[in-house]
Write a protein that holds these residues in place. Structure first.
Motif, PDB file in Angstrom:
ATOM      1  N   VAL A 290       0.838  -1.196   0.000  1.00 37.25           N
ATOM      2  CA  VAL A 290       0.000   0.000   0.000  1.00 37.25           C
ATOM      3  C   VAL A 290       0.877   1.252   0.000  1.00 37.25           C
ATOM      4  CG1 VAL A 290      -1.671   1.344   1.332  1.00 37.25           C
ATOM      5  CG2 VAL A 290      -1.967  -1.127   1.076  1.00 37.25           C
ATOM      6  N   MET A 291       1.929   1.251   0.813  1.00 33.57           N
ATOM      7  CA  MET A 291       2.853   2.381   0.809  1.00 33.57           C
ATOM      8  C   MET A 291       3.461   2.566  -0.575  1.00 33.57           C
ATOM      9  SD  MET A 291       6.415   2.992   2.968  1.00 33.57           S
ATOM     10  CE  MET A 291       7.439   2.014   1.820  1.00 33.57           C
ATOM     11  N   ALA A 292       3.876   1.471  -1.194  1.00 31.00           N
ATOM     12  CA  ALA A 292       4.513   1.544  -2.508  1.00 31.00           C
ATOM     13  C   ALA A 292       3.562   2.110  -3.555  1.00 31.00           C
ATOM     14  CB  ALA A 292       4.996   0.157  -2.926  1.00 31.00           C
ATOM     15  N   ASN A 293       2.314   1.649  -3.540  1.00 28.42           N
ATOM     16  CA  ASN A 293       1.353   2.116  -4.537  1.00 28.42           C
ATOM     17  C   ASN A 293       0.901   3.541  -4.244  1.00 28.42           C
ATOM     18  OD1 ASN A 293      -0.151   1.792  -6.880  1.00 28.42           O
ATOM     19  ND2 ASN A 293      -1.931   1.007  -5.793  1.00 28.42           N
ATOM     20  N   ALA A 294       0.729   3.888  -2.975  1.00 33.51           N
ATOM     21  CA  ALA A 294       0.337   5.256  -2.611  1.00 33.51           C
ATOM     22  C   ALA A 294       1.408   6.251  -3.037  1.00 33.51           C
ATOM     23  CB  ALA A 294       0.088   5.347  -1.106  1.00 33.51           C
ATOM     24  N   PHE A 295       2.681   5.841  -2.966  1.00 34.75           N
ATOM     25  CA  PHE A 295       3.765   6.708  -3.424  1.00 34.75           C
ATOM     26  C   PHE A 295       3.616   6.999  -4.915  1.00 34.75           C
ATOM     27  CE2 PHE A 295       7.985   7.229  -5.338  1.00 34.75           C
ATOM     28  CZ  PHE A 295       8.436   8.331  -4.636  1.00 34.75           C
ATOM     29  N   VAL A 296       3.345   5.977  -5.697  1.00 32.46           N
ATOM     30  CA  VAL A 296       3.185   6.160  -7.145  1.00 32.46           C
ATOM     31  C   VAL A 296       2.009   7.090  -7.443  1.00 32.46           C
ATOM     32  CG1 VAL A 296       2.651   4.983  -9.311  1.00 32.46           C
ATOM     33  CG2 VAL A 296       4.254   3.945  -7.693  1.00 32.46           C
ATOM     34  N   VAL A 297       0.878   6.848  -6.795  1.00 34.00           N
ATOM     35  CA  VAL A 297      -0.318   7.662  -7.022  1.00 34.00           C
ATOM     36  C   VAL A 297      -0.062   9.129  -6.693  1.00 34.00           C
ATOM     37  CG1 VAL A 297      -2.700   8.050  -6.253  1.00 34.00           C
ATOM     38  CG2 VAL A 297      -1.894   5.717  -6.662  1.00 34.00           C
ATOM     39  N   SER A 298       0.807   9.390  -5.715  1.00 38.18           N
ATOM     40  CA  SER A 298       1.056  10.763  -5.255  1.00 38.18           C
ATOM     41  C   SER A 298       1.987  11.566  -6.155  1.00 38.18           C
ATOM     42  CB  SER A 298       1.655  10.734  -3.845  1.00 38.18           C
ATOM     43  OG  SER A 298       3.014  10.280  -3.859  1.00 38.18           O
TER      44      SER A 298
END
Length: 346
Positions: A290-298
């Motif tokens: 989730v951290m990894a994907n949230a970073f990309v989305v941001s």
């Protein structure tokens, strides 16, 4: 769910895009339907496919993913609600079963590809039609260094764009994009469009994750200044950033357990970086993926993060990233790890 403009096309898409490449190999049609239903319930309006899917590609499964998407669109009667993206296969010797092994980004191939994709997708038009990879010889698919081919006889970009222009005018395609492209290629297509040679590219679908931030070198500036932003694939590095493969683990049914030859992100250089990212996430009560994907989305240069899953549980986890705002402390921790492990997996 956040919704964002798809370049200058006037189309809006969800910040999470549903990837489909496992449907037809790891996932059955019924499982693909369940994933699309869940994604739609969670506000996802953007699905991404390709004529060569599922992956790993084969003659037996060629086109099956598009068929599953098309069957779902027909059964749910929701075509107008979904932004459907697909791709035309680029050149290469791996696909003797696609147009007699003579795939190129020329008129004959592109026109044949779009017509068969439309049949499989059971639709009159594709919202976003992408060139899966360049026709020319360049550094893609994990190759950082550029080694020019003196014998390269690629289809001119202007010729490819002219075909796409005709597809747009015919109503078969609403807008067009790139995939596995370089800054030079992106800017060259954009320049041709400015000269009136065809439609303007609205996106670049390239790999981007905590393990591979090469898009930030050159491409990110192009993305922002030209409104031709990233559709990030492999945002959790084929599951590697979940930490489930650490210490040589081989989870039953996991993608890299079934297909170890596709281990681009599972390397000796990635393991120390993954461990640090996993530890950082857990210290902040976050699931690592989730951290990894949230970073990309941001990222300001990203339009969407393309998530893939083989189970509804995995998909739920990936969709939750759309609601996560990473703290400054987490972001600083990510940058500290990145400074030490800059591009462990090209």
């Amino acid at each position: 769910m956040d919704y964002r403009p798809l370049g200058r096309s006037g189309i809006e898409v969800s910040a999470i895009c549903l990837g489909t490449m496992t449907w037809g190999t790891q996932n059955t049609e019924q499982e693909g339907f369940a994933q699309m239903d869940l994604a739609r319930e969670r506000g996802v309006t953007f699905f991404d496919a390709a004529e060569m899917y599922p992956v790993p590609p084969s003659a037996e499964t060629y086109g099956r993913t598009e068929e599953i998407v098309g069957n779902w669109l027909q059964s749910r009667a929701c075509r107008d609600e979904i932004v459907v993206a697909t791709k035309v296969t680029g050149p290469g010797s791996r696909f003797p079963y696609i147009r007699d092994g003579a795939c190129r980004l020329d008129r004959k191939n592109i026109e044949a590809a779009i017509d068969t994709s439309l049949q499989r997708l059971k639709t009159d038009y594709v919202d976003l039609y992408q060139l899966h990879w360049p026709d020319r010889s360049t550094n893609i698919f994990g190759q950082l260094g550029y080694h020019p081919d003196p014998d390269d006889q690629s289809v001119p970009l202007a010729e490819t764009l002219a075909v796409l222009d005709d597809l747009v005018k015919a109503g078969k395609v609403r807008t067009v994009g790139l995939s596995n492209e370089t800054p030079w290629g992106t800017m060259s297509f954009l320049k041709l469009a400015e000269l009136g040679k065809g439609p303007r590219m609205v996106s670049v679908q390239n790999p981007y994750s905590l393990l591979n931030r090469s898009f930030e070198v050159g491409q990110a500036e192009v993305a922002i200044r030209e409104d031709c932003r990233l559709l990030a694939y492999a945002p959790i590095a084929a599951g590697v950033l979940s930490g489930k493969y650490l210490d040589g683990a081989q989870p039953a049914g996991a993608r890299l357990t079934l297909y170890p030859q596709n281990s681009r992100y599972r390397t000796a250089t990635s393991e120390p970086a993954v461990r640090k990212y996993v530890d950082l996430a857990r210290r902040h009560d976050l699931r690592p993926e989730v951290m990894a994907n949230a970073f990309v989305v941001s990222r300001p240069f990203a339009t969407a993060s393309i998530v893939g899953a083989t189970s509804l549980e995995q998909l739920e986890i990936q969709l939750s990233a759309a609601e996560v705002q990473l703290s400054q402390e987490v972001l600083e921790g990510i940058e500290a790890i990145h400074a030490e492990h800059t591009i462990p997996c090209p």
